[in-house]
Motif scaffolding. Structure first.
Motif, PDB file in Angstrom:
ATOM      1  N   PHE A 222      81.645 -69.166 -10.005  1.00  0.00           N
ATOM      2  CA  PHE A 222      81.557 -70.387  -9.207  1.00  0.00           C
ATOM      3  C   PHE A 222      80.094 -70.696  -8.936  1.00  0.00           C
ATOM      4  O   PHE A 222      79.346 -69.857  -8.436  1.00  0.00           O
ATOM      5  N   GLY A 223      79.662 -71.900  -9.285  1.00  0.00           N
ATOM      6  CA  GLY A 223      78.284 -72.321  -9.018  1.00  0.00           C
ATOM      7  C   GLY A 223      78.135 -72.767  -7.578  1.00  0.00           C
ATOM      8  O   GLY A 223      78.586 -73.852  -7.205  1.00  0.00           O
ATOM      9  N   VAL A 224      77.518 -71.933  -6.750  1.00  0.00           N
ATOM     10  CA  VAL A 224      77.439 -72.206  -5.321  1.00  0.00           C
ATOM     11  C   VAL A 224      76.383 -73.272  -5.041  1.00  0.00           C
ATOM     12  O   VAL A 224      75.198 -73.102  -5.361  1.00  0.00           O
ATOM     13  N   GLY A 225      76.805 -74.355  -4.460  1.00  0.00           N
ATOM     14  CA  GLY A 225      75.930 -75.454  -4.064  1.00  0.00           C
ATOM     15  C   GLY A 225      76.673 -76.339  -3.079  1.00  0.00           C
ATOM     16  O   GLY A 225      77.863 -76.126  -2.810  1.00  0.00           O
ATOM     17  N   PHE A 226      75.993 -77.349  -2.555  1.00  0.00           N
ATOM     18  CA  PHE A 226      76.588 -78.193  -1.529  1.00  0.00           C
ATOM     19  C   PHE A 226      76.270 -79.656  -1.813  1.00  0.00           C
ATOM     20  O   PHE A 226      75.198 -79.989  -2.320  1.00  0.00           O
ATOM     21  N   ASP A 227      77.228 -80.546  -1.447  1.00  0.00           N
ATOM     22  CA  ASP A 227      77.019 -81.984  -1.621  1.00  0.00           C
ATOM     23  C   ASP A 227      76.074 -82.545  -0.564  1.00  0.00           C
ATOM     24  O   ASP A 227      75.222 -83.379  -0.858  1.00  0.00           O
ATOM     25  N   TRP A 228      76.260 -82.102   0.682  1.00  0.00           N
ATOM     26  CA  TRP A 228      75.502 -82.648   1.811  1.00  0.00           C
ATOM     27  C   TRP A 228      74.938 -81.504   2.642  1.00  0.00           C
ATOM     28  O   TRP A 228      75.612 -80.490   2.850  1.00  0.00           O
ATOM     29  N   GLN A 229      73.711 -81.680   3.116  1.00  0.00           N
ATOM     30  CA  GLN A 229      73.093 -80.694   3.993  1.00  0.00           C
ATOM     31  C   GLN A 229      72.245 -81.405   5.045  1.00  0.00           C
ATOM     32  O   GLN A 229      71.532 -82.371   4.740  1.00  0.00           O
ATOM     33  N   ILE A 230      72.345 -80.920   6.272  1.00  0.00           N
ATOM     34  CA  ILE A 230      71.507 -81.398   7.367  1.00  0.00           C
ATOM     35  C   ILE A 230      70.586 -80.250   7.770  1.00  0.00           C
ATOM     36  O   ILE A 230      71.060 -79.135   8.020  1.00  0.00           O
ATOM     37  N   MET A 231      69.287 -80.520   7.821  1.00  0.00           N
ATOM     38  CA  MET A 231      68.299 -79.482   8.117  1.00  0.00           C
ATOM     39  C   MET A 231      67.421 -79.916   9.281  1.00  0.00           C
ATOM     40  O   MET A 231      66.914 -81.038   9.291  1.00  0.00           O
ATOM     41  N   VAL A 232      67.280 -79.034  10.243  1.00  0.00           N
ATOM     42  CA  VAL A 232      66.470 -79.300  11.427  1.00  0.00           C
ATOM     43  C   VAL A 232      65.396 -78.218  11.508  1.00  0.00           C
ATOM     44  O   VAL A 232      65.720 -77.027  11.486  1.00  0.00           O
ATOM     45  N   THR A 233      64.128 -78.638  11.581  1.00  0.00           N
ATOM     46  CA  THR A 233      63.020 -77.678  11.576  1.00  0.00           C
ATOM     47  C   THR A 233      61.982 -78.046  12.636  1.00  0.00           C
ATOM     48  O   THR A 233      61.893 -79.197  13.077  1.00  0.00           O
ATOM     49  N   ALA A 234      61.195 -77.045  13.003  1.00  0.00           N
ATOM     50  CA  ALA A 234      60.014 -77.236  13.844  1.00  0.00           C
ATOM     51  C   ALA A 234      58.945 -76.288  13.326  1.00  0.00           C
ATOM     52  O   ALA A 234      59.255 -75.267  12.704  1.00  0.00           O
ATOM     53  N   GLY A 235      57.684 -76.636  13.558  1.00  0.00           N
ATOM     54  CA  GLY A 235      56.621 -75.788  13.034  1.00  0.00           C
ATOM     55  C   GLY A 235      55.280 -76.135  13.620  1.00  0.00           C
ATOM     56  O   GLY A 235      55.174 -76.733  14.696  1.00  0.00           O
ATOM     57  N   VAL A 236      54.242 -75.772  12.874  1.00  0.00           N
ATOM     58  CA  VAL A 236      52.875 -76.069  13.299  1.00  0.00           C
ATOM     59  C   VAL A 236      52.020 -76.289  12.062  1.00  0.00           C
ATOM     60  O   VAL A 236      52.217 -75.616  11.038  1.00  0.00           O
ATOM     61  N   ARG A 237      51.106 -77.267  12.128  1.00  0.00           N
ATOM     62  CA  ARG A 237      50.171 -77.532  11.046  1.00  0.00           C
ATOM     63  C   ARG A 237      48.750 -77.582  11.611  1.00  0.00           C
ATOM     64  O   ARG A 237      48.523 -78.098  12.704  1.00  0.00           O
ATOM     65  N   PHE A 238      47.823 -77.048  10.822  1.00  0.00           N
ATOM     66  CA  PHE A 238      46.396 -77.103  11.169  1.00  0.00           C
ATOM     67  C   PHE A 238      45.685 -77.928  10.118  1.00  0.00           C
ATOM     68  O   PHE A 238      45.959 -77.823   8.927  1.00  0.00           O
ATOM     69  N   GLY A 239      44.743 -78.759  10.538  1.00  0.00           N
ATOM     70  CA  GLY A 239      44.128 -79.700   9.636  1.00  0.00           C
ATOM     71  C   GLY A 239      42.717 -79.342   9.224  1.00  0.00           C
ATOM     72  O   GLY A 239      41.978 -78.684   9.951  1.00  0.00           O
ATOM     73  N   VAL A 240      42.382 -79.792   7.987  1.00  0.00           N
ATOM     74  CA  VAL A 240      41.016 -79.679   7.465  1.00  0.00           C
ATOM     75  C   VAL A 240      40.700 -80.973   6.739  1.00  0.00           C
ATOM     76  O   VAL A 240      41.594 -81.683   6.283  1.00  0.00           O
ATOM     77  N   THR A 241      39.439 -81.283   6.620  1.00  0.00           N
ATOM     78  CA  THR A 241      38.994 -82.427   5.817  1.00  0.00           C
ATOM     79  C   THR A 241      38.276 -81.903   4.592  1.00  0.00           C
ATOM     80  O   THR A 241      37.371 -81.068   4.688  1.00  0.00           O
ATOM     81  N   VAL A 242      38.704 -82.383   3.403  1.00  0.00           N
ATOM     82  CA  VAL A 242      38.191 -81.865   2.142  1.00  0.00           C
ATOM     83  C   VAL A 242      37.554 -82.999   1.337  1.00  0.00           C
ATOM     84  O   VAL A 242      38.169 -84.050   1.133  1.00  0.00           O
ATOM     85  N   GLY A 243      36.333 -82.790   0.879  1.00  0.00           N
ATOM     86  CA  GLY A 243      35.699 -83.693  -0.083  1.00  0.00           C
ATOM     87  C   GLY A 243      35.262 -85.001   0.510  1.00  0.00           C
ATOM     88  O   GLY A 243      35.505 -85.345   1.650  1.00  0.00           O
ATOM     89  N   GLU A 244      34.602 -85.776  -0.362  1.00  0.00           N
ATOM     90  CA  GLU A 244      34.136 -87.115  -0.010  1.00  0.00           C
ATOM     91  C   GLU A 244      34.668 -88.098  -1.037  1.00  0.00           C
ATOM     92  O   GLU A 244      34.813 -87.741  -2.198  1.00  0.00           O
TER      93      GLU A 244
END
Length: 244
Positions: A222-244
């Motif tokens: 049986f190929g395990v997979g799903f038609d519909w999925q709901i995903m809820v996430t939280a996290g953190v991002r840190f920023g940098v500036t690259v190049g000109e």
């Protein structure tokens, strides 16, 4: 149905590619970090022609799982009142879906599918300008790479032996709609996100859901997979500036 779904995903992918190919004559605003969350998964009841094999008397499957991984954000367009960004994630997903049916001779059979996958969502998102907290909405595509899967069969008051179910993780492509909120401080961003993933390539017939189906006694994996999925996430991002 599946052709329309394929055309829609191709159109989204083309839009992402055109956006990414636009020349960047200015510095790039980048953010990177991690996210964690949960998901709800749903595999619809099969639609089987009369006389064909139907697994577990046509049960649907649903359940909860978890997500964890890395996330990246790239500003594409900045306007006075809005901004457009590209987000890309590398996520490990653990997905579960259980179903059950009453046995024709009495008793009950429960089957629980699990899958371990890698998810690589790529979304174009619109929201408030960079550096400001606010709502975001996004649309994109999500390759899903199957790593491992299992099936657990449990019986209640069933006298006869039930054959085991063998599985194979399914690799596929989903379309994704997202709505979220980015809380922005001077040093980092906390993204909250809810996503709806739709997989138009999941077969609707039982026999097509099995790999190398031969007969009800030898259905294959049986190929395990799903038609519909709901995903809820939280996290953190840190920023940098690259190049000109």
């Amino acid at each position: 149905m599946k052709c329309r779904g394929l055309n829609a995903l191709i159109a989204i992918a083309a839009a992402c590619a055109v956006t990414m190919a636009a020349p960047a004559a200015q510095a790039l605003d980048l953010e990177a970090g991690g996210v964690v969350g949960g998901n709800w998964n749903y595999l619809e009841r099969p639609i089987d022609p009369a006389g064909s094999y139907t697994f577990l008397w046509g049960s649907a499957f649903s359940g909860f799982g978890t997500l964890v991984g890395a996330t990246g954000w790239l500003s594409l367009v900045e306007m006075e009142d809005a901004g457009v960004a590209l987000t890309a994630d590398l996520l490990y997903g653990y997905h579960r879906g259980g179903g059950w049916a009453d046995h024709e001779d009495g008793g009950r059979i429960d089957v629980l599918f699990t899958a371990h996958v890698l998810r690589l969502p790529l979304l174009v998102r619109a929201g408030t300008p960079g550096g400001e907290s606010g709502l975001t909405v996004g649309l994109g595509i999500e390759p899903v790479i199957g790593l491992m899967s299992t099936a657990t069969v449990q019986t209640t008051d069933v006298g006869e032996a039930i054959q085991p179910v063998y599985t194979q993780p399914r690799s596929t492509m989903s379309g994704v709609f997202a709505i979220g909120y980015d809380w922005v401080s001077d040093d980092f961003t906390v993204p909250f996100d809810a996503r709806l993933a739709w997989n138009p390539f999941m077969p609707s017939a039982t026999e097509e859901r099995f790999q190398s189906f031969d007969s009800p006694d030898e259905p294959g994996e049986f190929g395990v997979g799903f038609d519909w999925q709901i995903m809820v996430t939280a996290g953190v991002r840190f920023g940098v500036t690259v190049g000109e």
